[in-house]
Design an enzyme around this catalytic site. Structure first.
Site: not given
Ligand code: NAD
Ligand code: UGA
Length: 456
Positions: A14, A16, A37, A42, A132, A275, A338, A434
Site C-alpha cells: 500500500g 507505506v 499483497d 494492486r 501502526t 491516520c 492534501k 486552505r
Molecule cells: P493500505 O491500505 O494502502 O495498504 C495495505 C495493504 O495490505 C493492502 O493493499 C492490503 O490488500 C494488504 N494486505 C492486507 N492483508 C494482507 C496480508 N495478509 N498479506 C498481504 N497483504 C495484505 O495501507 P497503508 O496506507 O499502506 O497503511 C499501512 C499501515 O501503515 C497502517 O497501519 C497505517 O496506519 C500505517 N501508516 C500509514 C501511513 C500513510 O501515510 N498511509 C504512514 C505511516 C504509517
Molecule cells: C501524517 C504524518 O505527517 C506522518 O508523519 C505519518 O507517518 C502519517 O500521518 C501516518 O501515520 O499516516 P499524512 O497524513 O500523510 O501524514 O499527511 P500530513 O501532511 O500530516 O497531513 C495530514 C492532514 O493535516 C492533511 O489533511 C493536511 O492538509 C492537514 N494539515 C497539515 C493542516 O490542516 N495543517 C497543517 O499545518 C498541516
C-alpha cells in the site's frame, strides 16, 4: 540468483509498503526486496506503467529497480520462505463493529498475516511491525508466531513516519528511523540487523533504537502531537474570525518562537488522511482500557475540534450565501486530503460536500489527481444532476455561485480568477478552506471572500 546478500519481503503493497520497500531496494542493490499483497489488482498495478499510488519521484525509482532487486508479487508463500526479514505493512483501520467499534484498531489483517507467516516459514525470521498498531501488539504477535511454528521469531517495531505526497523525500532523508525490539541478546541482534539496513543511507545518529513498547507508543504519540497542533491553530482560527486577528499572522508570530516552531500551524478546513483520526482514536481507546479516562478525554478533544472545524466551514458557506444553497451550483476545487496525492481517505472534502448535497446544492468538483470513480465512491454514488466531476477548474467554476477550495493544490493559486469571475453567477463567493489564495486580489476582482481565521 545468489548475488543477493539478504532477502526481505513486505506483506502489504500500500501507501507505506510500496514506497518504503522501493527506497530500500534503491539504496541497497545487494538486497532482494519482494513486496507482496493479497490484491492481484494492486500487484499488477505496481508491475505496470501506472502505479497504484501517486507519489512525486516514486515512478522513476520503481522503474530503476523493478526486476533487478525489487519485485512485486502475489506469491506470498515463496517470498516469506526465502526472506530473512519480513515487514508487515497491512492496513490497521478503526474497528467498525464489536468491542471498541469506532475507536480500537482492527488487527485482523495483522494477525492473519502473522499466522500465515508462521504456517509457511521454514526457519527463523525477523518480523517487522511496519503498520501502526496499539502498544503491546508485538507481544500478541510473538504469541501467535510462537504457537504456530517451531522456529524462533524476533518481532521488531519499526513504525513509519512518512507523509503522503512527500513519501520518497521522507524515506530518503528521514528526521529519524525508529527500531524497537526486545532487550535480550537475540532481540538486540535483530534490532542491529534492521538498523544496519537503514544506516546505509540514514546518518547513524538518526537511527534510534528503543524497547518495543516505546517504539509502538512513539508512533501513536507523534501523530497525536501533529494533529493536536492543527486542532490548536484551528481552534484559534475561530477566535480570529470573531476578533479581527488574522490566524496566519498569529501562526507566524508564535511559530518563530523556537520552542514552538513554524511547522504544522496552517489553519485549515480540518485535517484528513487515513491516520490522524484513526491513530488518535486508537490512543484514546488504549487509555480508556488502561483506566486513564482523563488522558483519553484530553486526546479525544483533538478529534472533536477537527469535526467542529469541518462542520463550521460548511455552515459558514450556507450562512454567507443568504442561508440557502438549494439549487445553487458550487464549484469544489480539490478533493484529496492534501496536495500532491490522489488519496481521499478521511478528506474533509467528503464532509463539506455531503453537507452541501444535503442542503440541495449542485456540486461540480475538480481535483487534479483524484479519479472520478473514487469521488463517486466517497460521496455514495450521487446522481449526476447533483454532482459532476470536471477535468478542468475553469469548467468546474463556470456558472457557479461559489467556489470552495478544499485542497491546497499549487495550481489553484495561479488560476485566472478574473476569467473565472466573468463566468460565474453574481454575487460570486470564494470560501478558501486552505488560505492559499490572494484574498486582496480576489476582493478587488469582486469576489466576496471567506477564509479560515480571517475577518474581511
Ligand atoms: P493500505 O491500505 O494502502 O495498504 C495495505 C495493504 O495490505 C493492502 O493493499 C492490503 O490488500 C494488504 N494486505 C492486507 N492483508 C494482507 C496480508 N495478509 N498479506 C498481504 N497483504 C495484505 O495501507 P497503508 O496506507 O499502506 O497503511 C499501512 C499501515 O501503515 C497502517 O497501519 C497505517 O496506519 C500505517 N501508516 C500509514 C501511513 C500513510 O501515510 N498511509 C504512514 C505511516 C504509517
Ligand atoms: C501524517 C504524518 O505527517 C506522518 O508523519 C505519518 O507517518 C502519517 O500521518 C501516518 O501515520 O499516516 P499524512 O497524513 O500523510 O501524514 O499527511 P500530513 O501532511 O500530516 O497531513 C495530514 C492532514 O493535516 C492533511 O489533511 C493536511 O492538509 C492537514 N494539515 C497539515 C493542516 O490542516 N495543517 C497543517 O499545518 C498541516
Amino acid at each position: 540468483s545468489t548475488e543477493f546478500t539478504c532477502r526481505i519481503c513486505c506483506l502489504g503493497a500500500g501507501y507505506v509498503g510500496g514506497p518504503t520497500m522501493t527506497v530500500i531496494a534503491k539504496m541497497c542493490p545487494d538486497i532482494k526486496v519482494t513486496v507482496c499483497d493479497l490484491s492481484e489488482r494492486r500487484i499488477a498495478a505496481w508491475n505496470s506503467k501506472s502505479l497504484p499510488i501517486y507519489e512525486p519521484g516514486l515512478q522513476e525509482i520503481v522503474e530503476g529497480a523493478r526486476g533487478k532487486n525489487l519485485f512485486f508479487s502475489t506469491d506470498i508463500d515463496a517470498a516469506v520462505r526465502e526472506a530473512d526479514i519480513i515487514f508487515v505493512s497491512v492496513n490497521t483501520p478503526t474497528k467498525k463493529s464489536g468491542i471498541g467499534a469506532g475507536q480500537a484498531a482492527d488487527l485482523q489483517y495483522w494477525e492473519l498475516a502473522g499466522r500465515h507467516i508462521a504456517s509457511i516459514a521454514e526457519g527463523p525470521k525477523i518480523i517487522v511491525e511496519k503498520s501502526t498498531v496499539p502498544v503491546k501488539t508485538a507481544a500478541a504477535m510473538a504469541r501467535v508466531l510462537e504457537s504456530n511454528s517451531k522456529f524462533a521469531f524476533e518481532v521488531l517495531s519499526n513504525p513509519e513516519f512518512l507523509a503522503e505526497g512527500t513519501a520518497v523525500e521522507d524515506l530518503l532523508r528521514p528526521d529519524r528511523v525508529l527500531v524497537g525490539g526486545e532487550q535480550t541478546p537475540a532481540g538486540l541482534a535483530a534490532i542491529d540487523k534492521l538498523a544496519n539496513i537503514y544506516r546505509r543511507w540514514v546518518p547513524t545518529e538518526k537511527v534510534l533504537t528503543t524497547n518495543l513498547w516505546s517504539a509502538e507508543l512513539s508512533k501513536l504519540t507523534a501523530n497525536a502531537f501533529l494533529a493536536q497542533r492543527i486542532s490548536s491553530i484551528n481552534s484559534i482560527s475561530a477566535l480570529c474570525e470573531n476578533t479581527g486577528a488574522d490566524v496566519d499572522e498569529v501562526a507566524h508570530a508564535i511559530g518563530v518562537d523556537s520552542r514552538i516552531g513554524p511547522k504544522f500551524l496552517r489553519a485549515s478546513v480540518g485535517f484528513g488522511g487515513s491516520c490522524f483520526q484513526k491513530d488518535i482514536l486508537n490512543l484514546v481507546y488504549l487509555c480508556r482500557s488502561f483506566g486513564l479516562p482523563e488522558v483519553a478525554n484530553y486526546w479525544e478533544a483533538v478529534i472533536t475540534m477537527n469535526n467542529w472545524q469541518k462542520q463550521r466551514f460548511a455552515e459558514k458557506m450556507v450562512s454567507a450565501m443568504f442561508n440557502t444553497v438549494s439549487g445553487k451550483k458550487i464549484a469544489v476545487l480539490g478533493f484529496a486530503f492534501k496536495k500532491d496525492t490522489g488519496d481521499t481517505r478521511e478528506t474533509p472534502a467528503i464532509h463539506v460536500c455531503e453537507q452541501m448535497i444535503k442542503e440541495g446544492a449542485a456540486l461540480s468538483i475538480y481535483d487534479p489527481k483524484v479519479t472520478v470513480e473514487q469521488m463517486n465512491y466517497d460521496l455514495g454514488s450521487p446522481s449526476p444532476d447533483k454532482v459532476c466531476m470536471e477535468q478542468d477548474a475553469y469548467v468546474a467554476c463556470a456558472g457557479a455561485h461559489a467556489i470552495a477550495v478544499l485542497t491546497e493544490w499549487d495550481e489553484f493559486k495561479t488560476l485566472d480568477y478574473s476569467r473565472i469571475y466573468t463566468s460565474m453567477v453574481k454575487p460570486c463567493f470564494v470560501f478558501d478552506g486552505r488560505n492559499i489564495l490572494d484574498h486582496a486580489k480576489l476582493r478587488q476582482i469582486g469576489f466576496q471572500v471567506f477564509a479560515i481565521g480571517k475577518s474581511f
